[in-house]
Design a protein around this motif. Structure first.
Motif, PDB file in Angstrom:
ATOM      1  N   VAL A   1       5.178 -10.510   1.195  1.00 40.68           N
ATOM      2  CA  VAL A   1       4.793  -9.438   0.276  1.00 40.68           C
ATOM      3  C   VAL A   1       6.025  -8.687  -0.220  1.00 40.68           C
ATOM      4  O   VAL A   1       6.158  -8.410  -1.427  1.00 40.68           O
TER       5      VAL A   1
ATOM      6  N   PHE B   1       1.601 -14.131  -4.517  1.00 37.52           N
ATOM      7  CA  PHE B   1       1.452 -13.531  -3.187  1.00 37.52           C
ATOM      8  C   PHE B   1       0.868 -14.525  -2.182  1.00 37.52           C
ATOM      9  O   PHE B   1       1.377 -14.676  -1.073  1.00 37.52           O
TER      10      PHE B   1
ATOM     11  N   PHE C   1      -1.961  -6.481   0.283  1.00 38.65           N
ATOM     12  CA  PHE C   1      -1.569  -7.875   0.412  1.00 38.65           C
ATOM     13  C   PHE C   1      -1.051  -8.217   1.807  1.00 38.65           C
ATOM     14  O   PHE C   1      -1.191  -9.364   2.254  1.00 38.65           O
TER      15      PHE C   1
END
Length: 219
Positions: A208, A183, A108
């Motif tokens: 994140v 996210f 991510f």
């Protein structure tokens, strides 16, 4: 005015070369010549858009004339303007990131950094700003862009969430799509809804780590 340009594709154009007059056919260069024609079409579209031509007035005929190609060259590649403009936007955007797959955090951070860089590019690119501001007025074009550009990126994030759940990095009792939105949502808000918001370096990591703090399995 409709975005779809009318007209019948021409039976022959310059890309195919001159008609044979006997003897062995000349060797064809193939892909390099094809790529040159495609780039000429993209350059023509960018020139016209940056010159102030609205999307609705950017016809296939005008594109062909500006690019110095026949209309058949364009129709051979794209059935209409919607598909052409989706490919044009893809050509000027950053490529989709390759996620490392080592951890949900690594995945991510990579994905969100890509979104951050795209946001910065759109702010500094008059072409992207102009096209995106007009594109949403045309549902067919926006839908085509959504399915061919936005959805593949969204799937990258959902796959990363599933891997994180399988590894025990994220609680597996949560909705996968909701977790993906948690996210990516903060960066999308800053790049789409709040275009003047800061996109400072290190933002991807901070988002994140903040989200992961609330998603880790309970002990």
């Amino acid at each position: 005015m409709s975005l779809q340009d009318g007209g019948i594709p021409e039976p022959h154009d310059e890309e195919a070369g001159p008609a044979p007059t006997g003897g062995p056919a000349p060797a064809r260069r193939g892909r390099p010549r094809s790529e040159a024609a495609e780039q000429a079409i993209f350059d023509a579209a960018i020139e016209l858009l940056e010159g102030g031509t609205p999307l609705a007035e950017l016809s296939i005929e005008k594109l062909a004339r500006t690019a110095g190609v026949g209309k058949a060259t364009i129709y051979r590649r794209w059935p209409g303007k919607e598909e052409l403009f989706v490919d044009l936007l893809r050509s000027v955007e950053l490529p989709d990131p390759v996620l490392p797959g080592t951890s949900v955090r690594d995945d991510f951070v990579t994905l969100l950094e890509s979104i951050r860089q795209r946001g910065l590019a759109k702010r500094t690119s008059a072409l992207l700003h102009n096209v995106f501001s007009q594109m949403q007025l045309y549902p067919k074009l926006w839908d085509a862009y959504h399915h061919t550009v936005i959805e593949p990126r969204r799937r990258l994030g959902l796959d990363a969430v599933r891997r994180g759940m399988e590894r025990g990095e994220i609680r597996d009792d949560l909705d996968v799509e909701l977790v993906g939105d948690l996210f990516t949502g903060p960066l999308l808000i800053r790049t789409v809804i709040r275009p003047g918001a800061t996109l400072e370096p290190g933002l991807a990591e901070r988002i994140v780590d903040t989200v992961l703090e609330g998603l880790r399995p309970r002990t």
